[in-house]
Design a protein around this motif. Structure first.
Motif, PDB file in Angstrom:
ATOM      1  N   ALA A   9       0.844  -1.202   0.000  1.00  0.00           N
ATOM      2  CA  ALA A   9       0.000   0.000   0.000  1.00  0.00           C
ATOM      3  C   ALA A   9       0.877   1.250   0.000  1.00  0.00           C
ATOM      4  N   GLY A  10       0.644   2.111  -0.974  1.00  0.00           N
ATOM      5  CA  GLY A  10       1.375   3.358  -1.079  1.00  0.00           C
ATOM      6  C   GLY A  10       2.761   3.235  -1.678  1.00  0.00           C
ATOM      7  N   GLN A  11       3.179   2.033  -2.023  1.00  0.00           N
ATOM      8  CA  GLN A  11       4.512   1.823  -2.600  1.00  0.00           C
ATOM      9  C   GLN A  11       4.480   2.001  -4.116  1.00  0.00           C
ATOM     10  N   ASP A  12       5.558   2.479  -4.660  1.00  0.00           N
ATOM     11  CA  ASP A  12       5.742   2.558  -6.101  1.00  0.00           C
ATOM     12  C   ASP A  12       6.090   1.145  -6.586  1.00  0.00           C
ATOM     13  N   CYS A  13       5.644   0.766  -7.762  1.00  0.00           N
ATOM     14  CA  CYS A  13       5.940  -0.577  -8.268  1.00  0.00           C
ATOM     15  C   CYS A  13       7.417  -0.759  -8.592  1.00  0.00           C
ATOM     16  N   ARG A  14       8.194   0.300  -8.467  1.00  0.00           N
ATOM     17  CA  ARG A  14       9.643   0.235  -8.692  1.00  0.00           C
ATOM     18  C   ARG A  14      10.292  -0.804  -7.767  1.00  0.00           C
ATOM     19  N   VAL A  15       9.675  -1.098  -6.624  1.00  0.00           N
ATOM     20  CA  VAL A  15      10.256  -2.051  -5.675  1.00  0.00           C
ATOM     21  C   VAL A  15      10.394  -3.448  -6.262  1.00  0.00           C
ATOM     22  N   PHE A  16       9.661  -3.733  -7.316  1.00  0.00           N
ATOM     23  CA  PHE A  16       9.713  -5.067  -7.924  1.00  0.00           C
ATOM     24  C   PHE A  16      10.863  -5.228  -8.914  1.00  0.00           C
ATOM     25  N   TYR A  17      11.398  -4.147  -9.408  1.00  0.00           N
ATOM     26  CA  TYR A  17      12.384  -4.216 -10.481  1.00  0.00           C
ATOM     27  C   TYR A  17      13.798  -4.323  -9.942  1.00  0.00           C
ATOM     28  N   ALA A  18      14.633  -5.054 -10.666  1.00  0.00           N
ATOM     29  CA  ALA A  18      16.017  -5.265 -10.256  1.00  0.00           C
ATOM     30  C   ALA A  18      16.832  -3.981 -10.363  1.00  0.00           C
ATOM     31  N   ASN A  19      16.449  -3.098 -11.287  1.00  0.00           N
ATOM     32  CA  ASN A  19      17.188  -1.843 -11.434  1.00  0.00           C
ATOM     33  C   ASN A  19      16.296  -0.798 -12.099  1.00  0.00           C
ATOM     34  N   ASP A  20      16.728   0.446 -12.016  1.00  0.00           N
ATOM     35  CA  ASP A  20      15.948   1.556 -12.565  1.00  0.00           C
ATOM     36  C   ASP A  20      15.842   1.490 -14.086  1.00  0.00           C
ATOM     37  N   GLU A  21      16.891   0.997 -14.743  1.00  0.00           N
ATOM     38  CA  GLU A  21      16.857   0.916 -16.201  1.00  0.00           C
ATOM     39  C   GLU A  21      15.727   0.006 -16.681  1.00  0.00           C
ATOM     40  N   GLU A  22      15.544  -1.121 -16.000  1.00  0.00           N
ATOM     41  CA  GLU A  22      14.477  -2.050 -16.403  1.00  0.00           C
ATOM     42  C   GLU A  22      13.102  -1.454 -16.094  1.00  0.00           C
ATOM     43  N   TYR A  23      12.999  -0.790 -14.966  1.00  0.00           N
ATOM     44  CA  TYR A  23      11.748  -0.106 -14.614  1.00  0.00           C
ATOM     45  C   TYR A  23      11.385   0.917 -15.687  1.00  0.00           C
ATOM     46  N   ASP A  24      12.369   1.698 -16.099  1.00  0.00           N
ATOM     47  CA  ASP A  24      12.132   2.713 -17.130  1.00  0.00           C
ATOM     48  C   ASP A  24      11.784   2.066 -18.465  1.00  0.00           C
ATOM     49  N   ARG A  25      12.480   0.994 -18.828  1.00  0.00           N
ATOM     50  CA  ARG A  25      12.219   0.310 -20.101  1.00  0.00           C
ATOM     51  C   ARG A  25      10.791  -0.215 -20.152  1.00  0.00           C
ATOM     52  N   ILE A  26      10.389  -0.892 -19.112  1.00  0.00           N
ATOM     53  CA  ILE A  26       9.036  -1.451 -19.068  1.00  0.00           C
ATOM     54  C   ILE A  26       8.011  -0.321 -19.070  1.00  0.00           C
ATOM     55  N   GLY A  27       8.269   0.707 -18.298  1.00  0.00           N
ATOM     56  CA  GLY A  27       7.355   1.851 -18.269  1.00  0.00           C
ATOM     57  C   GLY A  27       7.155   2.460 -19.639  1.00  0.00           C
ATOM     58  N   ARG A  28       8.259   2.653 -20.361  1.00  0.00           N
ATOM     59  CA  ARG A  28       8.150   3.220 -21.716  1.00  0.00           C
ATOM     60  C   ARG A  28       7.348   2.297 -22.628  1.00  0.00           C
ATOM     61  N   LEU A  29       7.655   1.027 -22.579  1.00  0.00           N
ATOM     62  CA  LEU A  29       6.971   0.082 -23.471  1.00  0.00           C
ATOM     63  C   LEU A  29       5.483  -0.019 -23.171  1.00  0.00           C
ATOM     64  N   PHE A  30       5.124  -0.137 -21.903  1.00  0.00           N
ATOM     65  CA  PHE A  30       3.711  -0.290 -21.563  1.00  0.00           C
ATOM     66  C   PHE A  30       2.940   1.014 -21.695  1.00  0.00           C
ATOM     67  N   TYR A  31       3.500   2.070 -21.207  1.00  0.00           N
ATOM     68  CA  TYR A  31       2.741   3.316 -21.213  1.00  0.00           C
ATOM     69  C   TYR A  31       2.693   3.960 -22.592  1.00  0.00           C
ATOM     70  N   ASP A  32       3.628   3.599 -23.452  1.00  0.00           N
ATOM     71  CA  ASP A  32       3.508   4.028 -24.845  1.00  0.00           C
ATOM     72  C   ASP A  32       2.310   3.362 -25.502  1.00  0.00           C
TER      73      ASP A  32
END
Length: 186
Positions: A9-32
């Motif tokens: 609750a209240g956490q960013d889903c970033r906690v699931f990712y191994a690194n920020d680069e992968e979080y950003d990559r997935i974010g770009r792909l999905f949110y695009d």
């Protein structure tokens, strides 16, 4: 992933990712894809609560509320074991291909329902025929086997089909210059 609802609750889903680069990559792909109503999925890696990195299939379904507000619902499937099994299968396949290449052996199967032989590339090479010259029919196979050897080869094949014996046979096939060559078949 080892976390309960209260921890998230209240956490960013970033906690699931191994690194920020992968979080950003997935974010770009999905949110695009937010403008595209078709569900999307991709593989990535997540970190479990105990720090293990696992392979996951991340699926997104997009929802529309009103004219301009879009949201996404994500589901996560742990595919770690599937990926390990796939890697093991690929390794075994490579080893099998090395063994077949070393033995100069071909692989064939018999579709009994359709009475059709399916050959790999090496079988075509062993029989010195092109794929366009062999349709997999028993008739086409018969043309390639020495006429004196065909009855025994067929009898052994039928005995194997009945379960009377394993299919082990030796017969002659015509080589590219018309010479007869012996092949051993299993």
């Amino acid at each position: 992933l080892g976390r309960d609802q209260g921890e998230l609750a209240g956490q960013d889903c970033r906690v699931f990712y191994a690194n920020d680069e992968e979080y950003d990559r997935i974010g770009r792909l999905f949110y695009d894809d937010l403008g595209d109503p078709v569900p999307a999925s991709m593989e990535t890696k997540f970190v479990t609560k105990d720090g293990r990195i696992i392979d996951v299939l991340l699926n997104a379904s997009y929802l529309t509320h009103g004219e301009h507000k879009r949201q996404a619902v994500f589901t996560v499937l742990d595919i770690t074991e599937r990926k390990k099994a796939s890697a093991m299968l690929a390794e075994e396949s490579t080893r099998l291909q090395l063994a077949l290449d070393s033995a100069q052996a071909g692989v064939w199967t018999w579709d009994i329902k359709q009475n059709k032989l399916n050959w790999d590339d090496r079988m075509f090479s062993l029989y010195s025929v092109g794929q366009d010259q062999f349709d997999g029919s028993q008739k086409a196979w018969k043309k390639l086997v020495h006429e004196n050897d065909f009855p025994n080869a067929m009898a052994k094949k039928m005995a194997a089909l009945r379960g009377d014996e394993d299919y082990h046979c030796q017969y002659r096939i015509k080589g590219p210059q018309g010479q007869w060559r012996h092949v051993r078949v299993r």
